[in-house]
Motif scaffolding. Structure first.
Motif, PDB file in Angstrom:
ATOM      1  N   GLY A  10      32.820  46.399  29.896  1.00 57.04           N
ATOM      2  CA  GLY A  10      33.608  47.611  29.951  1.00 57.04           C
ATOM      3  C   GLY A  10      33.963  48.013  31.456  1.00 57.04           C
ATOM      4  O   GLY A  10      34.971  48.540  31.622  1.00 57.04           O
ATOM      5  N   ILE A  11      32.896  48.053  32.058  1.00 52.31           N
ATOM      6  CA  ILE A  11      32.965  48.421  33.529  1.00 52.31           C
ATOM      7  C   ILE A  11      33.898  47.630  34.379  1.00 52.31           C
ATOM      8  O   ILE A  11      34.909  48.168  34.821  1.00 52.31           O
ATOM      9  CB  ILE A  11      31.540  48.639  34.250  1.00 52.31           C
ATOM     10  N   ILE A  12      33.889  46.430  34.039  1.00 49.01           N
ATOM     11  CA  ILE A  12      34.693  45.375  34.506  1.00 49.01           C
ATOM     12  C   ILE A  12      36.093  45.500  34.315  1.00 49.01           C
ATOM     13  O   ILE A  12      37.127  45.508  35.042  1.00 49.01           O
ATOM     14  CB  ILE A  12      34.216  43.967  34.291  1.00 49.01           C
ATOM     15  N   ASP A  13      36.295  45.783  32.930  1.00 49.65           N
ATOM     16  CA  ASP A  13      37.745  46.049  32.340  1.00 49.65           C
ATOM     17  C   ASP A  13      38.362  47.336  32.935  1.00 49.65           C
ATOM     18  O   ASP A  13      39.624  47.413  33.442  1.00 49.65           O
ATOM     19  CB  ASP A  13      37.575  46.503  30.985  1.00 49.65           C
ATOM     20  N   PHE A  14      37.551  48.686  33.170  1.00 53.55           N
ATOM     21  CA  PHE A  14      38.006  49.817  33.758  1.00 53.55           C
ATOM     22  C   PHE A  14      38.413  49.525  35.457  1.00 53.55           C
ATOM     23  O   PHE A  14      39.514  49.747  35.620  1.00 53.55           O
ATOM     24  CB  PHE A  14      36.752  50.693  33.800  1.00 53.55           C
ATOM     25  N   PHE A  15      37.646  48.592  36.184  1.00 55.58           N
ATOM     26  CA  PHE A  15      37.903  48.386  37.238  1.00 55.58           C
ATOM     27  C   PHE A  15      39.079  47.437  37.714  1.00 55.58           C
ATOM     28  O   PHE A  15      40.075  47.713  38.408  1.00 55.58           O
ATOM     29  CB  PHE A  15      36.503  47.590  38.137  1.00 55.58           C
ATOM     30  N   GLU A  16      39.387  46.508  36.714  1.00 54.09           N
ATOM     31  CA  GLU A  16      40.324  45.661  36.641  1.00 54.09           C
ATOM     32  C   GLU A  16      41.619  46.516  36.480  1.00 54.09           C
ATOM     33  O   GLU A  16      42.808  46.371  36.997  1.00 54.09           O
ATOM     34  CB  GLU A  16      40.318  44.578  35.430  1.00 54.09           C
ATOM     35  N   GLU A  17      41.570  47.430  35.609  1.00 54.99           N
ATOM     36  CA  GLU A  17      42.647  48.458  35.152  1.00 54.99           C
ATOM     37  C   GLU A  17      42.930  49.317  36.549  1.00 54.99           C
ATOM     38  O   GLU A  17      44.155  49.441  37.087  1.00 54.99           O
ATOM     39  CB  GLU A  17      42.326  49.524  34.308  1.00 54.99           C
ATOM     40  N   GLY A  18      41.956  49.681  37.197  1.00 55.30           N
ATOM     41  CA  GLY A  18      42.067  50.400  38.589  1.00 55.30           C
ATOM     42  C   GLY A  18      42.661  49.675  39.566  1.00 55.30           C
ATOM     43  O   GLY A  18      43.508  50.056  40.349  1.00 55.30           O
ATOM     44  N   VAL A  19      42.177  48.502  39.752  1.00 48.99           N
ATOM     45  CA  VAL A  19      42.994  47.503  40.835  1.00 48.99           C
ATOM     46  C   VAL A  19      44.419  47.385  40.276  1.00 48.99           C
ATOM     47  O   VAL A  19      45.107  47.273  41.227  1.00 48.99           O
ATOM     48  CB  VAL A  19      42.266  46.128  40.676  1.00 48.99           C
ATOM     49  N   GLY A  20      44.738  47.067  39.060  1.00 49.23           N
ATOM     50  CA  GLY A  20      46.028  46.934  38.560  1.00 49.23           C
ATOM     51  C   GLY A  20      47.037  48.169  39.046  1.00 49.23           C
ATOM     52  O   GLY A  20      48.305  47.958  39.277  1.00 49.23           O
TER      53      GLY A  20
END
Length: 108
Positions: A54-64
């Protein structure tokens, strides 16, 4: 846990870490700090739950969205982690119970 479970777990972990390595360097640094903190203090059911992915998902959204990692989590990584695990039973809770004679411990 059989050998197939171990092999599958390693495959999942490698795929997870590949996602981490695909993040920008600042995100990777913060993720590793979060991971270190959570492994040390974190919830007992860490491996069974979706917390790290979930943290990785959150970070990927932030990068996007073009945001910096500190814009997402704030300046205090430990406080961010504490908020993530606040409703979970942690190893720190077990330790506190063991030294204070709390629930689940035998009287000496």
């Amino acid at each position: 846990m059989g050998i197939q479970d171990i092999i599958e777990g390693k495959k999942q972990w490698r795929a997870h870490m590949a996602r981490v390595k695909a993040l920008p360097p600042d995100y990777q640094i913060v993720y590793k700090e979060i991971q270190r903190y959570i492994f040390k203090v974190g919830p007992i059911d860490l491996l069974d739950g979706p917390l790290l992915s979930g943290i990785i998902d959150f970070f990927e959204e932030g990068v996007g969205a073009g945001k910096g990692v500190l814009e997402l989590i704030g300046n205090d990584v430990a406080a961010f982690c504490d908020d993530l695990v606040k409703d979970s039973r942690t190893y720190a809770d077990i330790y506190q119970e063991s030294i204070s004679g709390g629930p689940g411990t035998a009287e000496k």
